[in-house]
Design a protein around this motif. Structure first.
Motif, PDB file in Angstrom:
ATOM      1  N   HIS A  92      17.026  23.055  70.863  1.00 26.60           N
ATOM      2  CA  HIS A  92      16.807  24.502  70.782  1.00 26.60           C
ATOM      3  C   HIS A  92      16.884  25.142  72.172  1.00 26.60           C
ATOM      4  N   GLU A  93      16.267  24.493  73.150  1.00 24.48           N
ATOM      5  CA  GLU A  93      16.280  25.022  74.511  1.00 24.48           C
ATOM      6  C   GLU A  93      17.704  25.072  75.063  1.00 24.48           C
ATOM      7  N   ALA A  94      18.435  24.002  74.870  1.00 22.68           N
ATOM      8  CA  ALA A  94      19.804  23.941  75.392  1.00 22.68           C
ATOM      9  C   ALA A  94      20.702  24.964  74.702  1.00 22.68           C
ATOM     10  N   ALA A  95      20.546  25.121  73.388  1.00 22.71           N
ATOM     11  CA  ALA A  95      21.374  26.065  72.635  1.00 22.71           C
ATOM     12  C   ALA A  95      21.092  27.500  73.041  1.00 22.71           C
ATOM     13  N   SER A  96      19.828  27.825  73.212  1.00 27.02           N
ATOM     14  CA  SER A  96      19.469  29.207  73.540  1.00 27.02           C
ATOM     15  C   SER A  96      19.802  29.560  74.982  1.00 27.02           C
ATOM     16  N   ARG A  97      19.879  28.557  75.865  1.00 24.05           N
ATOM     17  CA  ARG A  97      20.171  28.820  77.272  1.00 24.05           C
ATOM     18  C   ARG A  97      21.644  28.647  77.626  1.00 24.05           C
ATOM     19  N   GLY A  98      22.414  28.156  76.692  1.00 27.09           N
ATOM     20  CA  GLY A  98      23.845  28.056  76.925  1.00 27.09           C
ATOM     21  C   GLY A  98      24.299  26.818  77.669  1.00 27.09           C
TER      22      GLY A  98
END
Length: 334
Positions: A92-98
């Motif tokens: 989730h963190e990686a997806a939301s931060r690009g």
């Protein structure tokens, strides 16, 4: 640093990081190295123990840093499966931060794209709402391998939340507006059930089938002006679209129709109820409507007012619906 508490967890997006141990005389010993896709600090963070090694970048590196406090909070929610929760949290963190490289690594480690966070959002939702479209496509292609309802679930969720901009982005990314969710519902059905009519307009403009409108009619969804504009949008987005129930058509022409009468509908001495009206196609502008009304009733178009059946003045084409009755009044010249 070695023997210090871990405040953060790091994922290596690119570059190389050395693992360093210190002997009693403080001499450095490089005991290993970490590459893109590896992480460090997670053991100390999860177990609340000091760092076993010092970690130092060996080359120019890009790191994704996650706060330990956030990770621990996420783990408390699902204590029965902490490993899954950790991976889910990181995705989730990686997806939301690009961080695309990090997403690839986590997928290769078996992360479940469809696991939801405490807000009911998947990593797919995080990516699209953060406008990381390349990551969204990556996650979407990965998710559809195992779940044929991904597109429908995303579109119906966005529809329930009335997230019009998110739906626009999903459609631009190629999601089929007629995709069904796990319950067999399409986004258009959900939009009508929740009375999110702007979403319904958007979906229809992108080619959503209108065979079942849940008791709605096009006149209850669109103004007549909208209907005329809609045809152009549908044909531009999908030239082969042929929805025969979209509106009344004659010779495949698409436009709303209205009835024009002369006189005030309430004041009897100005309106002949036996008079024949004028059936016309609704033009694209209010000025054009006045011009046509002037021609039909041989009056000065610059000196008329148009009202509805209740006598309320009309001043915009956008408030006129298919099959409306409109009345043309000549203004008194003082």
């Amino acid at each position: 640093m070695q023997n210090e508490a871990a405040d953060d967890i790091y994922i290596i997006v690119s570059g190389e990081v050395e693992m360093i141990d210190y002997e009693s005389n403080q001499r450095e010993i490089v005991v290993g190295s970490l590459q893109a896709g590896d992480m460090f600090g997670e053991v100390a963070a999860i177990c609340s123990t000091p760092q076993a090694f010092t970690f130092r970048t060996k080359t120019l590196a890009q790191l994704l840093r996650l706060k330990t406090s956030n990770l621990i909070e996420a783990m408390k929610i699902r204590q029965e499966d902490n490993i899954v929760m950790v991976n889910n949290f990181l995705l989730h963190e990686a997806a939301s931060r690009g961080h695309e490289e990090c997403v690839v690594v986590l997928l290769n480690h078996g992360c479940n794209v469809l696991l939801q966070d405490v807000n009911g959002n998947t990593a797919l939702w995080d990516a699209i709402t953060s406008k990381h479209y390349k990551i969204f496509q990556l996650l979407y292609n990965y998710a559809t391998i195992s779940d044929p309802h991904v597109a429908g679930d995303l579109l119906t969720t966005a529809t329930e939340r009335n997230e019009i901009e998110v739906i626009k982005d999903m459609l631009q990314c190629g999601l089929n507006p007629d995709s069904k969710n796990i319950h067999g519902l399409r986004a258009l059905q959900v939009s009508l059930a929740t009375n999110h009519l702007e979403v319904a307009k958007l979906l229809i403009a992108h080619g959503a089938k209108t065979s079942d409108l849940n008791g709605h009619t096009f006149s209850s969804i669109f103004t007549a002006g909208d209907l005329c504009v809609l045809h152009n949008k549908v044909q531009k987005i999908n030239p082969g679209y042929k929805e025969v129930n979209l509106v009344n058509r004659q010779n495949d022409q698409f436009c709303a129709r209205i009835n024009l009468y002369k006189g005030h509908p309430i004041i009897s001495n100005t309106f002949d109820r036996n008079a024949t009206g004028r059936l016309i196609k609704l033009p694209s502008s209010f000025e054009e409507l006045k011009r046509i009304a002037g021609q039909k009733f041989e009056v000065n178009a610059d000196n008329i007012t148009i009202v509805n059946e209740e006598g309320a003045e009309i001043d915009s084409i956008q408030v006129i619906r298919d099959n409306d009755k409109l009345y043309v009044l000549e203004n008194e010249i003082s």
